[in-house]
Motif scaffolding. Structure first.
Motif, PDB file in Angstrom:
ATOM      1  N   GLU A  63       0.826  -1.199   0.000  1.00 41.86           N
ATOM      2  CA  GLU A  63       0.000   0.000   0.000  1.00 41.86           C
ATOM      3  C   GLU A  63       0.866   1.257   0.000  1.00 41.86           C
ATOM      4  O   GLU A  63       0.574   2.225  -0.729  1.00 41.86           O
ATOM      5  N   GLY A  67      -0.194   2.167  -3.366  1.00 39.74           N
ATOM      6  CA  GLY A  67      -1.503   2.723  -3.081  1.00 39.74           C
ATOM      7  C   GLY A  67      -2.509   1.660  -2.695  1.00 39.74           C
ATOM      8  O   GLY A  67      -2.321   0.466  -2.933  1.00 39.74           O
ATOM      9  N   SER A  68      -3.626   2.098  -2.126  1.00 40.10           N
ATOM     10  CA  SER A  68      -4.643   1.172  -1.612  1.00 40.10           C
ATOM     11  C   SER A  68      -5.302   0.360  -2.713  1.00 40.10           C
ATOM     12  O   SER A  68      -5.588  -0.825  -2.545  1.00 40.10           O
ATOM     13  N   ASP A  69      -5.564   1.000  -3.867  1.00 43.75           N
ATOM     14  CA  ASP A  69      -6.223   0.284  -4.958  1.00 43.75           C
ATOM     15  C   ASP A  69      -5.359  -0.872  -5.455  1.00 43.75           C
ATOM     16  O   ASP A  69      -5.863  -1.974  -5.722  1.00 43.75           O
ATOM     17  N   LYS A  70      -4.058  -0.639  -5.575  1.00 43.37           N
ATOM     18  CA  LYS A  70      -3.162  -1.698  -6.042  1.00 43.37           C
ATOM     19  C   LYS A  70      -3.006  -2.780  -4.971  1.00 43.37           C
ATOM     20  O   LYS A  70      -2.907  -3.971  -5.305  1.00 43.37           O
ATOM     21  N   ALA A  72      -5.305  -3.712  -3.008  1.00 46.29           N
ATOM     22  CA  ALA A  72      -6.523  -4.513  -3.135  1.00 46.29           C
ATOM     23  C   ALA A  72      -6.424  -5.477  -4.316  1.00 46.29           C
ATOM     24  O   ALA A  72      -6.906  -6.617  -4.246  1.00 46.29           O
ATOM     25  N   LEU A  73      -5.778  -5.044  -5.407  1.00 41.30           N
ATOM     26  CA  LEU A  73      -5.573  -5.929  -6.557  1.00 41.30           C
ATOM     27  C   LEU A  73      -4.644  -7.086  -6.212  1.00 41.30           C
ATOM     28  O   LEU A  73      -4.841  -8.208  -6.678  1.00 41.30           O
ATOM     29  N   ASP A  76      -6.639  -9.535  -4.373  1.00 43.51           N
ATOM     30  CA  ASP A  76      -7.483 -10.223  -5.348  1.00 43.51           C
ATOM     31  C   ASP A  76      -6.686 -11.288  -6.102  1.00 43.51           C
ATOM     32  O   ASP A  76      -7.182 -12.391  -6.349  1.00 43.51           O
ATOM     33  N   ARG A 125      -8.925  -2.896   6.405  1.00 42.67           N
ATOM     34  CA  ARG A 125      -9.472  -1.954   5.431  1.00 42.67           C
ATOM     35  C   ARG A 125      -9.786  -2.632   4.103  1.00 42.67           C
ATOM     36  O   ARG A 125     -10.739  -2.256   3.414  1.00 42.67           O
ATOM     37  N   LEU A 126      -8.973  -3.635   3.730  1.00 40.03           N
ATOM     38  CA  LEU A 126      -9.191  -4.344   2.473  1.00 40.03           C
ATOM     39  C   LEU A 126     -10.301  -5.387   2.568  1.00 40.03           C
ATOM     40  O   LEU A 126     -10.676  -5.993   1.567  1.00 40.03           O
ATOM     41  N   TRP A 365      -5.175  -7.010 -13.755  1.00 38.44           N
ATOM     42  CA  TRP A 365      -3.839  -7.105 -13.155  1.00 38.44           C
ATOM     43  C   TRP A 365      -2.722  -6.664 -14.102  1.00 38.44           C
ATOM     44  O   TRP A 365      -1.565  -6.555 -13.694  1.00 38.44           O
TER      45      TRP A 365
END
Length: 504
Positions: A63, A67-70, A72-73, A76, A125-126, A365
């Motif tokens: 993170e 970053g948070s979005d990555k 999360a990926l 995933d 958070r995730l 991805w």
């Protein structure tokens, strides 16, 4: 193979990355040829401890860098890769001891620290299934506060690969063992893969060889080879919980429990760790002793050592694997590398991503794991690794390991200097000597003897060679150059040597 073969896709490497990719492409209707220098599972997949668990790079570090979005990926990715393996096992009915188990992260001193706190915060958070426990339940020692990652996984990797290979052949795929890929070049819109026995013409090529052999510098400068050591000890059956364990120490350790086979009255406690840069430890065998001592202190019920082995993992400078189109090749060449100790997960994710790219599907991805991504993260680690690599070239200015071949014990190797030449000399169990040039055929670093694995290891980019100089692990493609020893090599006299032609 002999002569020439043709396919939609040529997959190079018959480990979990290569066979999973081949299987998925065949299910998409593609024709596939698989090449391997040795055979199915003979490379690093056969040396794994076979955990499916969170990334070696902590989620809070990912993170911070991406970053948070990555982040999360990445979560995933790990979830879908484990689900994918489970689905393949179910579809193909592969008996490979796959099971879902919980994993626990703890600290060496048994205290709740900043690492656990930050990891707990980001995984919460995730929305991951992570909980805080006061200790790992069911163990004989108190781990102290820990994080439980629910529903991770483990299996027997070679049994899994055997099942995948049978499925690939049933679907029409062709697997060629003992067929080392030596060269890769574009032929109009296709690729021609050259081996010692023939050629494969393909519309696309997937290089799944742990570390790519088809380029010399770009990716190799952005990842480093590390050796990791594993000890398997006998423990009474049903005496320990079936969980995954890993700690935050330096060096760190990872643990799982495995079956010892049908009818056995014991199980195997598999413990790994003690990682170090490949080719940069003169006392590798002591790593096994350290792991055994750590294990016996915490698991006093552990019995005799049943197995010991080591493997090589590729650590990317920014912590994420390189999966997708290779940055220096045409668009029809793909790589799966940079497993960072998460080979079972990363390699499966790589197979999913590369399959999508080849058949023209969008995959979220792609950018995250692209081998062409800009090096904006992990710059400090990149600089440190490059300084370490450059420092290894000074080995050519230093003294050799021994002054004469007479000092080399049976079953051991050592570097021996002859004037301006540095030779890698091995004495077999029969007392005979075998000499090769010490220059790695990748980029010329001096190799070093690995007494634990009986190999010549390159400290720069992780290539490994057998005692006779044959390639065991890339990125090197050619054997170490042969050399001839002359003179009183068995005694104290300094032997002369004459280099012969390079053997491929």
């Amino acid at each position: 193979m002999t002569g020439k073969d043709s396919a939609d896709v040529c997959v190079i490497g018959a480990g979990i990355a290569g066979l999973t990719t081949a299987y998925m492409l065949l299910r998409e209707g593609k024709s596939v040829v698989v090449l391997d220098a040795s055979g199915v599972g003979a490379g690093e997949t056969g040396r794994t401890s076979a955990h499916f668990f969170p990334p070696d790079e902590r989620f809070f570090e990912i993170e911070r860098s991406f970053g948070s979005d990555k982040a999360a990926l990445v979560a995933d990715t790990y979830r879908k890769a484990t689900d994918c393996v489970e689905a393949i096992i179910r579809t193909e009915r592969i008996a490979c001891e796959f099971e879902r188990v919980d994993g626990y992260l703890f600290t060496p001193d048994g205290a709740w620290n900043d690492i656990l706190e930050r990891e707990y915060a980001i995984t919460t958070r995730l929305g991951l299934n992570v909980r805080r426990f006061e200790r790992v339940p069911g163990l004989h020692f108190d781990t102290g506060p820990c994080l439980r990652f629910a529903r991770q996984g483990q299996f027997h990797p070679l049994k899994y690969l055997d099942g995948l290979a049978r499925a690939i052949e049933r679907l029409g795929g062709r697997i060629y063992d003992n067929t080392r890929a030596l060269d890769l070049r574009a032929e109009q819109a296709r690729q021609l893969v050259t081996t010692a026995h023939g050629q494969v013409d393909a519309a696309a090529v997937v290089v799944a060889t742990n570390t790519p052999f088809n380029e010399r510098t770009a990716l190799h400068a952005r990842q480093a080879g590390y050796r990791s050591y594993v000890v398997a000890l006998r423990v009474p059956k049903d005496a320990l919980p079936r969980v995954l364990l890993w700690d935050t120490g330096e060096p760190y350790y990872y643990v799982r429990l495995a079956s010892a086979g049908s009818g056995a009255d014991h199980e195997l406690l598999i413990v790994g760790g003690q990682d170090h840069k490949s080719g940069q430890d003169a006392h590798a065998r002591q790593r096994y002793d350290e792991i055994e001592a750590w294990t016996r202190q915490r698991f006093p019920i552990a019995g005799a050592v049943a197995y010991r082995w080591s493997g090589e993992v590729m650590e990317p400078s920014d912590g994420l694997a390189f999966l997708g189109r290779n940055r220096l090749d045409r668009e029809n060449v793909y790589v799966i590398t940079g497993d960072s100790g998460n080979g079972m997960t990363h390699c499966t994710a790589g197979a999913i991503l590369v399959t999508d790219l080849i058949v023209g599907r969008t995959n979220v991805w792609t950018e995250l794991y692209s081998p062409s991504r800009k090096a904006l993260h992990g710059l400090g680690d990149f600089i440190t690794e490059q300084a370490n690599t450059l420092a290894q070239y000074t080995d050519w200015l230093r003294g050799a390991d021994v002054e004469s071949a007479g000092q080399i014990a049976r079953g051991e190797g050592a570097l021996l200097r002859d004037g301006g030449r540095l030779l890698a000399v091995y004495r077999g169990d029969d007392g005979g000597l075998q000499a090769v040039s010490a220059a790695c055929t990748h980029l010329g670093c001096a190799v070093h003897w690995n007494a634990g694995d009986k190999s010549w290891d390159c400290p720069c980019h992780g290539s490994r060679f057998a005692p006779d100089g044959e390639v065991l692990h890339g990125p090197a493609r050619r054997a170490l150059a042969a050399a001839t020893l002359e003179g009183d090599v068995g005694g104290g006299a300094h032997p002369a040597a004459q280099e012969e032609r390079r053997t491929d």
